[in-house]
Scaffold this motif. Sequence first.
Motif, mmCIF file in Angstrom:
data_model
loop_
_atom_site.group_PDB
_atom_site.id
_atom_site.type_symbol
_atom_site.label_atom_id
_atom_site.label_comp_id
_atom_site.label_asym_id
_atom_site.label_seq_id
_atom_site.Cartn_x
_atom_site.Cartn_y
_atom_site.Cartn_z
ATOM 1 N N MET A 1 -8.093 -1.449 2.945
ATOM 2 C CA MET A 1 -8.211 -2.417 1.895
ATOM 3 C C MET A 1 -7.160 -3.408 1.745
ATOM 4 N N LEU A 2 -5.814 -2.846 2.065
ATOM 5 C CA LEU A 2 -4.541 -3.910 1.836
ATOM 6 C C LEU A 2 -4.825 -5.082 2.953
ATOM 7 N N PHE A 3 -5.296 -4.639 4.010
ATOM 8 C CA PHE A 3 -5.531 -5.696 5.117
ATOM 9 C C PHE A 3 -6.634 -6.652 4.931
ATOM 10 N N PHE A 4 -7.815 -6.100 4.347
ATOM 11 C CA PHE A 4 -8.874 -6.886 4.003
ATOM 12 C C PHE A 4 -8.601 -7.939 2.824
ATOM 13 N N PHE A 5 -7.884 -7.292 1.782
ATOM 14 C CA PHE A 5 -7.721 -8.411 0.519
ATOM 15 C C PHE A 5 -6.645 -9.245 1.133
ATOM 16 N N LYS A 6 -5.613 -8.803 1.630
ATOM 17 C CA LYS A 6 -4.527 -9.731 2.123
ATOM 18 C C LYS A 6 -5.200 -11.050 3.012
#
Length: 298
Positions: free
Chosen positions: A82-87
């Motif tokens: 999730m962190l890499f997708f939204f960033k």
Amino acid sequence: MDKRLLAILAAIGASAIYGLNHTIAKGVMPAHIEAFGFIMLRVLGASILFWLLSPFAPKEKIDKKDYPRMLGCAVFGMCINMLFFFKGLSLSTPINSSVIITLSPVMVLILASFILKEKITLIKGIGIALGLSGALALVLFSADSVSNAPNIPLGNLMFIINAFSYGFYLVIVKPLTKKYHAITLMKWLFLMGVILNLPVTYSEFTAVDWLNLPFDAIWRMAFVVAGTTFSTYLLNIYALKQLSASTISVFIYLQPLIAIIYAVLVGADHLTTIKVAAGLMVFVGVYLVSFKKTKTRA
């Protein structure tokens, strides 16, 4: 109405929500909430919803030996993923994210070959090469930046890491899905996700001016929590009661189609030659991987 038709509609509904999410979530970052703050809102909101739903699910106790695997699932499925997708979404564009996300089945195949010792055939190898080449083309040959997308190549690279992390999550979570009810798994995994994401997301989450958010930001945030994170999972669970997992996996191809149409219609993104060419490479690559797998099962 026929149960199978309802299941198909549920699967289409889940894919439609995912497709819309690329543009809807993008529209609220970074003006009202930063990417990492959005992740805390997402995992916290979903965790609350799943725990509220848990009294209606079977009461199950987690086996102690399964906690390490569950922690791994939370790390790759509710944290890194999730962190890499939204960033990445805050740095790149909705169309790029919707195209690269379809690499997840390719990543699953690569990981399964190492972890589960599944054989990669020539057709699958060609599919992997095409899919990864298309994704790399988006990273290397996209414009450096456009309005509301300050670093497209870096954002696209983050989408690839996101797809790899989610693919690894799918591989390691599979044994748990056979052992525990879906709600039991989700309530614990999202709770772990809240704890794991807290150190990284706390500052951006508390920086949001929650009391003065405009309605446009509120409905977008609510869509991501209740729609993208919570409802899609329930829709897929319902669809799985009537349809096979391989049938449902085909609906991933609806995501970029819906995402591209919606993004272009609302003016959030536009098509270019490189996006079309790279997108076709990704789609053909994923198709070759999926087609061969379905043929083998048949």
